[in-house]
Design an enzyme around this catalytic site. Structure first.
Site, short mmCIF file in Angstrom:
data_model
loop_
_atom_site.label_atom_id
_atom_site.label_comp_id
_atom_site.label_asym_id
_atom_site.label_seq_id
_atom_site.Cartn_x
_atom_site.Cartn_y
_atom_site.Cartn_z
CG HIS A 72 -1.81 1.09 1.42
ND1 HIS A 72 -1.89 1.83 2.58
CD2 HIS A 72 -2.73 1.62 0.58
CE1 HIS A 72 -2.81 2.75 2.47
NE2 HIS A 72 -3.34 2.67 1.26
CG HIS A 83 -3.54 8.86 -0.52
ND1 HIS A 83 -4.36 9.57 0.34
CD2 HIS A 83 -4.17 7.66 -0.72
CE1 HIS A 83 -5.42 8.85 0.64
NE2 HIS A 83 -5.33 7.69 0.01
#
Length: 300
Positions: free
Chosen positions: A47, A89
């Protein structure tokens, strides 16, 4: 001297040929595993890269994953003011740099003057990478999940095509089959698409059945708020029908409490994933997960 030069050039050509062959085989092996929902090999997805040892979504975080044998790296894509694609992100740069503002309000040149910070807020030598730079690092070595890319996938597709990494790309979306077919249909035979299904939603099973009846995806990503959710009992059946099962080990609310931070203390927490027929795990602790899987013969 001329003979030695020819021999050296021949050696370089041979070495390049071997490298190209090995990288091609690496991706073929990763794709073969991803395509096979019936085997016992668990796919490890990192991740935002190896973000505990490098800034999230940095080239170093990606390279760390490649070096430790991760199968797929998840990275996030945002678009700049001048239309370039970068890894970030959040829609803002506040959390991961010392600057502030929306990515969409910065040009690429201006973003390239910034340095990424680590989890403690300290400046690192790492800069914000472009998607092109990231895919060049990944090329021939690791599968890539382009998160936050659904709405700009036409641009992501162009970059993946130009870098020769289309066969490594995975895109996901919380969409029904009808929506994906309408909005994304032109790409469905060119890259992997995985639907995201939130098991807390009342129509979760309906969405799953819609895909299984129309076009079986390579995998479903499930968010599992509690380990008592009934649909978990159908994971084995879903895999029998040809779709792998992806569950995140990131946070407790995505896996019924069987999360990475518990695994730091006792990696037997990951037993729950295996017992419930989950064969793709996205993790914030890739090294711990890989060690656990390899010890149990579940990751080559």
């Amino acid at each position: 001297m001329k003979k030695n030069g020819i021999l050296f050039l021949g050696f370089l050509c041979f070495a390049q040929m071997l490298w190209a062959q090995n990288t091609s085989m690496r991706i073929q092996d990763l794709r073969a595993n991803l395509d096979d929902s019936h085997n016992d090999q668990v796919i490890v997805v990192a991740h935002r890269g190896d973000w505990r040892n490098a800034p999230e979504n940095s080239l170093q975080a990606i390279q760390n994953c490649i070096d430790m044998g991760v199968d797929m790296v998840e990275i996030d894509v945002q678009e700049t003011k001048d239309g370039h694609l970068v890894l970030m992100h959040d829609s803002k740069i506040d959390r991961t740099t010392k600057a502030k503002g929306y990515v969409r309000d910065w040009t690429l040149d201006s973003l390239k003057t910034l340095y990424l910070i680590d989890g403690l807020g300290h400046v690192t030598p790492n800069r914000i990478p472009t998607l092109e730079e990231a895919l060049e690092v990944c090329k021939g070595k690791i599968l890539v999940n382009l998160d936050k890319s659904y709405s700009i996938f036409d641009k992501c597709y162009a970059v993946a095509k130009s870098t020769g990494t289309l066969d490594q790309v995975v895109i996901k979306g919380a969409k029904s089959y009808a929506e994906v077919k309408r909005e994304f249909g032109q790409y469905l035979d060119k890259v992997y698409f995985m639907p995201i299904v939130r098991l807390k939603d009342e129509n979760a099973e309906e969405i799953v059945n819609g895909y299984l009846e129309q076009s079986v995806p390579v995998a479903f990503e499930f968010t599992v708020p509690a380990d008592t959710v009934a649909l978990i009992q159908k994971f084995a059946e879903i895999r029998e029908k040809g779709a792998s099962v992806w569950v995140n080990s990131l946070w407790a609310n995505q896996n019924g409490g069987h999360d990475d931070e518990k695994a730091v203390l006792d990696n037997k927490v990951y037993d729950w994933f295996i017992q419930n027929h989950i064969d793709i795990i996205q993790t914030d602790r890739p090294k711990i997960l890989i060690d656990y899987l390899r010890k149990n013969g579940l990751h080559k």
